[in-house]
Every structure is written in C-alpha cells, then in structure tokens.
Design a protein around this motif. Structure first.
Motif, PDB file in Angstrom:
ATOM      1  N   UNK A  37      -1.116 -46.823  13.498  1.00  0.00           N
ATOM      2  CA  UNK A  37      -2.209 -46.137  12.795  1.00  0.00           C
ATOM      3  C   UNK A  37      -1.677 -44.927  12.036  1.00  0.00           C
ATOM      4  N   UNK A  38      -2.391 -44.585  10.973  1.00  0.00           N
ATOM      5  CA  UNK A  38      -2.163 -43.325  10.274  1.00  0.00           C
ATOM      6  C   UNK A  38      -3.478 -42.556  10.212  1.00  0.00           C
ATOM      7  N   UNK A  39      -3.427 -41.269  10.634  1.00  0.00           N
ATOM      8  CA  UNK A  39      -4.577 -40.379  10.591  1.00  0.00           C
ATOM      9  C   UNK A  39      -4.221 -39.148   9.752  1.00  0.00           C
ATOM     10  N   UNK A  40      -5.262 -38.510   9.257  1.00  0.00           N
ATOM     11  CA  UNK A  40      -5.091 -37.176   8.698  1.00  0.00           C
ATOM     12  C   UNK A  40      -6.015 -36.209   9.444  1.00  0.00           C
ATOM     13  N   UNK A  41      -5.529 -34.972   9.571  1.00  0.00           N
ATOM     14  CA  UNK A  41      -6.323 -33.947  10.241  1.00  0.00           C
ATOM     15  C   UNK A  41      -6.300 -32.700   9.381  1.00  0.00           C
ATOM     16  N   UNK A  42      -7.441 -32.355   8.844  1.00  0.00           N
ATOM     17  CA  UNK A  42      -7.565 -31.162   8.025  1.00  0.00           C
ATOM     18  C   UNK A  42      -7.818 -29.958   8.930  1.00  0.00           C
ATOM     19  N   UNK A  43      -7.482 -28.765   8.465  1.00  0.00           N
ATOM     20  CA  UNK A  43      -7.612 -27.563   9.304  1.00  0.00           C
ATOM     21  C   UNK A  43      -8.975 -27.459   9.973  1.00  0.00           C
ATOM     22  N   UNK A  44      -8.943 -27.302  11.294  1.00  0.00           N
ATOM     23  CA  UNK A  44     -10.183 -27.136  12.041  1.00  0.00           C
ATOM     24  C   UNK A  44     -11.050 -28.374  12.118  1.00  0.00           C
ATOM     25  N   UNK A  45     -10.497 -29.509  11.725  1.00  0.00           N
ATOM     26  CA  UNK A  45     -11.295 -30.735  11.690  1.00  0.00           C
ATOM     27  C   UNK A  45     -10.730 -31.752  12.680  1.00  0.00           C
ATOM     28  N   UNK A  46     -11.482 -32.791  12.867  1.00  0.00           N
ATOM     29  CA  UNK A  46     -11.035 -33.879  13.724  1.00  0.00           C
ATOM     30  C   UNK A  46     -10.110 -34.827  12.982  1.00  0.00           C
ATOM     31  N   UNK A  47      -9.823 -35.939  13.623  1.00  0.00           N
ATOM     32  CA  UNK A  47      -8.913 -36.944  13.069  1.00  0.00           C
ATOM     33  C   UNK A  47      -9.692 -38.003  12.305  1.00  0.00           C
ATOM     34  N   UNK A  48      -9.179 -38.349  11.139  1.00  0.00           N
ATOM     35  CA  UNK A  48      -9.804 -39.408  10.340  1.00  0.00           C
ATOM     36  C   UNK A  48      -8.767 -40.491  10.074  1.00  0.00           C
ATOM     37  N   UNK A  49      -9.180 -41.724  10.317  1.00  0.00           N
ATOM     38  CA  UNK A  49      -8.286 -42.863  10.184  1.00  0.00           C
ATOM     39  C   UNK A  49      -8.109 -43.238   8.719  1.00  0.00           C
ATOM     40  N   UNK A  50      -6.854 -43.338   8.282  1.00  0.00           N
ATOM     41  CA  UNK A  50      -6.558 -43.678   6.900  1.00  0.00           C
ATOM     42  C   UNK A  50      -6.362 -45.194   6.778  1.00  0.00           C
ATOM     43  N   UNK A  51      -5.393 -45.708   7.499  1.00  0.00           N
ATOM     44  CA  UNK A  51      -5.081 -47.130   7.546  1.00  0.00           C
ATOM     45  C   UNK A  51      -4.601 -47.457   8.954  1.00  0.00           C
ATOM     46  N   UNK A  52      -4.704 -48.724   9.287  1.00  0.00           N
ATOM     47  CA  UNK A  52      -4.128 -49.176  10.534  1.00  0.00           C
ATOM     48  C   UNK A  52      -3.548 -50.570  10.357  1.00  0.00           C
ATOM     49  N   UNK A  53      -2.699 -50.928  11.324  1.00  0.00           N
ATOM     50  CA  UNK A  53      -2.091 -52.247  11.338  1.00  0.00           C
ATOM     51  C   UNK A  53      -2.288 -52.819  12.734  1.00  0.00           C
ATOM     52  N   UNK A  54      -3.144 -53.800  12.850  1.00  0.00           N
ATOM     53  CA  UNK A  54      -3.446 -54.359  14.165  1.00  0.00           C
ATOM     54  C   UNK A  54      -2.233 -55.079  14.758  1.00  0.00           C
ATOM     55  N   UNK A  55      -1.450 -55.682  13.908  1.00  0.00           N
ATOM     56  CA  UNK A  55      -0.248 -56.384  14.350  1.00  0.00           C
ATOM     57  C   UNK A  55       0.706 -56.478  13.170  1.00  0.00           C
ATOM     58  N   UNK A  56       1.945 -56.832  13.478  1.00  0.00           N
ATOM     59  CA  UNK A  56       2.937 -56.948  12.415  1.00  0.00           C
ATOM     60  C   UNK A  56       2.441 -57.925  11.357  1.00  0.00           C
ATOM     61  N   UNK A  57       2.513 -57.512  10.096  1.00  0.00           N
ATOM     62  CA  UNK A  57       2.098 -58.383   9.010  1.00  0.00           C
ATOM     63  C   UNK A  57       0.681 -58.168   8.535  1.00  0.00           C
TER      64      UNK A  57
END
Lengths: 113, 112
Positions: free
Chosen positions: A33-53
C-alpha cells in the motif's frame, strides 16, 4: 529482517518535476500500500496492490502512478509534482488485503516548492 | 459510502484505563477492525485486530458489540509513553473489492 524500507527519507522537488518513491518489504507479504499523511491529518490511501501483478486506486490516486515490480517492491511515481503533494508518504505491507494487519515503513517526507 | 469515525482527542491521567471508540457504518459480518498507534515522525504501528466480540493481547483489548457498528480500543493503566495518536482501520468488503478506510485519528494525551 528489515520489515518495510522506504527511500528516500526526505526529498525536495520543484513544481513540475518528477520522482519515484521506492518501497520494499522482506516479509513475503502479498499486499502492499501507499498512503499520504498531511500535517495533523490521518492517513489516506493512494494506491494498493492486493497481490503481485495487480494494482488498484485508493481514495486519492490523482497525480500518482504505481508499479508492483515484484512481490517485494512497490513504487510510487509523481509525474509532475505539485505543491498540494507536499506530504509524508508511507508504504505498508500485509499478508492479505482483507485482514488489515499492515506493517508500515518509516515514511518519506516530500516538499514540493 | 463506508465511513470510520473516532474522537479527535482524549486526555487521561497515568494509571487509568482509556477507552477509545470507533464508529463504522456498513460493516459486513467478517470485516476486520484494526487499531494502530503512531508517534510523531514514525509510521503507524499495529496494536490489535478483531472482527467480533473481544480480543485481548499483551498491550490492549478490543471490544466489538453484536451489531458491530462500533468498536472500542481499551488501554489498561496508561503511562506517559502511551501519549500518541491512535487510528482505527476498517477493511470494508463489498462489490467484489475491499475499501480500506482509516479514521482521522484520536490524539491521546497522558497526564502525570
């Protein structure tokens, strides 16, 4: 056993520049998974990979692309950086998508001027 | 639309039990609820996970009522080192895919 590693730790970009954030895990996990976290904020999911490919969009995918290079590695690319992408980026991995037991890397701090 | 809600902040004295509740609508029978702890400048760290009734490990307990519309993280006898932000994550299933939704985090301040 390093867990989840991320490079670089810190990066400064100018608006319009591109860069790739690297992530690797040595736990033989299927999902990443890739998340971004802005100052003072929670985590937001950008992209994910459930399995290879496979890769799928998360909550905030615009302006990003990803590549699941192999089972260990999952990279995040910013093609044309914008100041709104200034954030801390976390990579995570888990055995399976549905369990949610994710292990996080130390993060990459990105500043876009 | 799946949504995960938790209080913004809580204060507690050292030695007290702290309970942090997370509300999650549209949760399915086997959807997992996971709690994480995050210190400044670090990545979140796994605390506990469950999907029904009660789960306990060496650091926390997780209570999930029968209707599963909320869950409560319980930290027994907190210390100053428990000052951190706590996040609830729900892996919502449905429509053939999973939606991973973090709450916005609860900042716990432990007071001496």
């Amino acid at each position: 056993n390093a867990g989840v590693t991320q490079t670089p730790k810190f990066q400064v970009l100018k608006t319009g520049q591109s860069m790739t954030l690297q992530c690797a895990q040595d736990m033989n996990h299927n999902s990443m998974y890739w998340y971004r976290q802005d100052p003072g904020m929670g985590l937001r999911l950008i992209y994910y990979s459930a399995s290879e490919g496979t890769t799928d969009k998360g909550e905030v995918p615009n302006g990003y692309n990803v590549s699941r290079l192999n089972k260990r590695e999952f990279s995040l690319r910013l093609e044309s950086a914008a100041p709104s992408q200034t954030s801390v980026y976390f990579c995570a991995s888990s055995e399976a998508l549905e369990r949610g037991t994710q292990y996080f890397g130390p993060g990459t701090r990105l500043l876009v001027l | 639309l799946a949504k995960t809600t938790q209080p913004i902040s809580m204060d507690s004295y050292e030695g007290q039990e702290v309970n942090i509740t997370c509300s999650h609508n549209n949760i399915a029978t086997n959807d997992y609820i996971t709690w994480y702890q995050q210190f400044p400048s670090q990545g979140p760290r796994f605390i506990i996970q469950g999907y029904k009734t009660k789960v306990t490990n060496e650091v926390a307990s997780l209570f999930i009522p029968a209707d599963r519309k909320s869950s409560t993280l319980s930290l027994p006898r907190v210390s100053l080192s428990d000052t951190a932000v706590y996040y609830c994550l729900v892996a919502y299933s449905g429509a053939g895919s999973y939606q991973l939704t973090f709450g916005k985090g609860t900042k716990l301040s432990v007071i001496p």
